[in-house]
Write a protein that holds these residues in place. Structure first.
Motif, PDB file in Angstrom:
ATOM      1  N   MET A 125     -14.814   3.252  -2.551  1.00  0.00           N
ATOM      2  CA  MET A 125     -13.383   3.123  -2.709  1.00  0.00           C
ATOM      3  C   MET A 125     -12.712   3.361  -1.359  1.00  0.00           C
ATOM      4  SD  MET A 125     -10.949   5.247  -5.199  1.00  0.00           S
ATOM      5  CE  MET A 125      -9.239   4.948  -5.252  1.00  0.00           C
ATOM      6  N   ILE A 126     -11.890   2.428  -0.958  1.00  0.00           N
ATOM      7  CA  ILE A 126     -11.179   2.549   0.302  1.00  0.00           C
ATOM      8  C   ILE A 126      -9.800   3.138   0.037  1.00  0.00           C
ATOM      9  CG2 ILE A 126     -10.186   1.300   2.235  1.00  0.00           C
ATOM     10  CD1 ILE A 126     -12.380  -0.775   1.888  1.00  0.00           C
ATOM     11  N   THR A 127      -9.493   4.220   0.729  1.00  0.00           N
ATOM     12  CA  THR A 127      -8.185   4.830   0.608  1.00  0.00           C
ATOM     13  C   THR A 127      -7.224   4.078   1.514  1.00  0.00           C
ATOM     14  OG1 THR A 127      -9.205   6.981   0.235  1.00  0.00           O
ATOM     15  CG2 THR A 127      -6.884   6.966   0.879  1.00  0.00           C
ATOM     16  N   PRO A 128      -6.121   3.586   0.964  1.00  0.00           N
ATOM     17  CA  PRO A 128      -5.195   2.839   1.816  1.00  0.00           C
ATOM     18  C   PRO A 128      -4.539   3.737   2.855  1.00  0.00           C
ATOM     19  CG  PRO A 128      -4.257   3.148  -0.358  1.00  0.00           C
ATOM     20  CD  PRO A 128      -5.656   3.682  -0.400  1.00  0.00           C
ATOM     21  N   GLU A 129      -4.270   3.169   3.999  1.00  0.00           N
ATOM     22  CA  GLU A 129      -3.538   3.867   5.044  1.00  0.00           C
ATOM     23  C   GLU A 129      -2.134   3.295   5.052  1.00  0.00           C
ATOM     24  OE1 GLU A 129      -4.944   5.344   8.392  1.00  0.00           O
ATOM     25  OE2 GLU A 129      -7.048   5.368   7.855  1.00  0.00           O
ATOM     26  N   TYR A 130      -1.202   4.102   5.472  1.00  0.00           N
ATOM     27  CA  TYR A 130       0.189   3.685   5.485  1.00  0.00           C
ATOM     28  C   TYR A 130       0.770   3.849   6.869  1.00  0.00           C
ATOM     29  CZ  TYR A 130      -0.300   3.821   0.465  1.00  0.00           C
ATOM     30  OH  TYR A 130      -0.727   3.583  -0.807  1.00  0.00           O
ATOM     31  N   GLU A 131       1.814   3.081   7.131  1.00  0.00           N
ATOM     32  CA  GLU A 131       2.578   3.254   8.353  1.00  0.00           C
ATOM     33  C   GLU A 131       4.040   3.376   7.952  1.00  0.00           C
ATOM     34  OE1 GLU A 131       3.312  -1.181  10.053  1.00  0.00           O
ATOM     35  OE2 GLU A 131       1.343  -0.325  10.443  1.00  0.00           O
ATOM     36  N   TYR A 132       4.804   4.001   8.800  1.00  0.00           N
ATOM     37  CA  TYR A 132       6.197   4.313   8.508  1.00  0.00           C
ATOM     38  C   TYR A 132       7.087   3.800   9.623  1.00  0.00           C
ATOM     39  CZ  TYR A 132       4.145   7.627   5.209  1.00  0.00           C
ATOM     40  OH  TYR A 132       3.429   8.196   4.185  1.00  0.00           O
ATOM     41  N   ILE A 148      10.892   3.515   5.776  1.00  0.00           N
ATOM     42  CA  ILE A 148      10.120   2.711   4.845  1.00  0.00           C
ATOM     43  C   ILE A 148       8.643   3.028   5.055  1.00  0.00           C
ATOM     44  CG2 ILE A 148      11.811   0.862   4.584  1.00  0.00           C
ATOM     45  CD1 ILE A 148      10.182  -0.814   6.501  1.00  0.00           C
ATOM     46  N   LYS A 149       7.915   2.963   3.969  1.00  0.00           N
ATOM     47  CA  LYS A 149       6.479   3.228   3.967  1.00  0.00           C
ATOM     48  C   LYS A 149       5.779   1.943   3.568  1.00  0.00           C
ATOM     49  CE  LYS A 149       3.109   6.086   1.496  1.00  0.00           C
ATOM     50  NZ  LYS A 149       2.955   7.134   0.476  1.00  0.00           N
ATOM     51  N   LEU A 150       4.895   1.481   4.438  1.00  0.00           N
ATOM     52  CA  LEU A 150       4.180   0.232   4.187  1.00  0.00           C
ATOM     53  C   LEU A 150       2.684   0.477   4.221  1.00  0.00           C
ATOM     54  CD1 LEU A 150       6.190  -1.950   6.710  1.00  0.00           C
ATOM     55  CD2 LEU A 150       6.469  -1.915   4.236  1.00  0.00           C
ATOM     56  N   GLU A 151       1.975  -0.216   3.355  1.00  0.00           N
ATOM     57  CA  GLU A 151       0.518  -0.141   3.433  1.00  0.00           C
ATOM     58  C   GLU A 151       0.088  -0.853   4.702  1.00  0.00           C
ATOM     59  OE1 GLU A 151      -3.494  -1.000   0.851  1.00  0.00           O
ATOM     60  OE2 GLU A 151      -1.555  -1.060  -0.128  1.00  0.00           O
ATOM     61  N   SER A 152      -0.696  -0.169   5.486  1.00  0.00           N
ATOM     62  CA  SER A 152      -1.123  -0.705   6.772  1.00  0.00           C
ATOM     63  C   SER A 152      -2.357  -1.570   6.602  1.00  0.00           C
ATOM     64  CB  SER A 152      -1.433   0.436   7.738  1.00  0.00           C
ATOM     65  OG  SER A 152      -1.937  -0.080   8.941  1.00  0.00           O
ATOM     66  N   THR A 153      -2.335  -2.707   7.251  1.00  0.00           N
ATOM     67  CA  THR A 153      -3.503  -3.581   7.249  1.00  0.00           C
ATOM     68  C   THR A 153      -4.195  -3.573   8.596  1.00  0.00           C
ATOM     69  OG1 THR A 153      -2.141  -5.468   7.881  1.00  0.00           O
ATOM     70  CG2 THR A 153      -2.526  -5.120   5.522  1.00  0.00           C
ATOM     71  N   SER A 154      -3.598  -2.878   9.583  1.00  0.00           N
ATOM     72  CA  SER A 154      -4.170  -2.938  10.926  1.00  0.00           C
ATOM     73  C   SER A 154      -4.836  -1.652  11.379  1.00  0.00           C
ATOM     74  CB  SER A 154      -3.092  -3.335  11.929  1.00  0.00           C
ATOM     75  OG  SER A 154      -2.021  -2.439  11.874  1.00  0.00           O
ATOM     76  N   PHE A 155      -4.443  -0.484  10.851  1.00  0.00           N
ATOM     77  CA  PHE A 155      -5.096   0.751  11.268  1.00  0.00           C
ATOM     78  C   PHE A 155      -6.542   0.727  10.794  1.00  0.00           C
ATOM     79  CE2 PHE A 155      -0.748   2.839  10.954  1.00  0.00           C
ATOM     80  CZ  PHE A 155      -0.528   2.720  12.303  1.00  0.00           C
ATOM     81  N   GLY A 156      -7.454   0.996  11.695  1.00  0.00           N
ATOM     82  CA  GLY A 156      -8.858   1.023  11.338  1.00  0.00           C
ATOM     83  C   GLY A 156      -9.482  -0.342  11.280  1.00  0.00           C
ATOM     84  N   ASN A 157      -8.797  -1.353  11.769  1.00  0.00           N
ATOM     85  CA  ASN A 157      -9.311  -2.710  11.758  1.00  0.00           C
ATOM     86  C   ASN A 157     -10.330  -2.862  12.879  1.00  0.00           C
ATOM     87  OD1 ASN A 157      -9.766  -5.437  11.912  1.00  0.00           O
ATOM     88  ND2 ASN A 157      -7.623  -6.021  11.673  1.00  0.00           N
TER      89      ASN A 157
END
Length: 71
Positions: A1-8, A52-61
């Motif tokens: 299970m991948i825990t989502p990361e967020y950016e603000y 705003i809090k967004l699910e990050s698609t780039s951290f850890g890419n």
């Protein structure tokens, strides 16, 4: 299970003050900016601040060599 990361992103009225903050950075900056607006004479009030809090698609890419979001 991948825990989502967020950016603000932190805003004062319509102005973006900080963008693409990781959660630990966001918590620190949010606390600081709220204290500054409350203590210093500025054009902003605490009510003008938002984020705003967004699910990050780039951290850890793995394909991003700098491991940072691209704009």
């Amino acid at each position: 299970m991948i825990t989502p990361e967020y950016e603000y992103h932190i805003y004062a009225k319509d102005n973006c003050l900080y963008h693409s903050l990781k959660e630990n950075e966001f918590k620190e900056k949010w606390k600081e900016i709220k204290a500054m607006v409350g203590l210093m004479k500025t054009d902003y009030t605490v009510e003008d601040l938002s984020f705003i809090k967004l699910e990050s698609t780039s951290f850890g890419n793995a394909s991003d060599p700098l491991n940072e979001p691209s704009f």
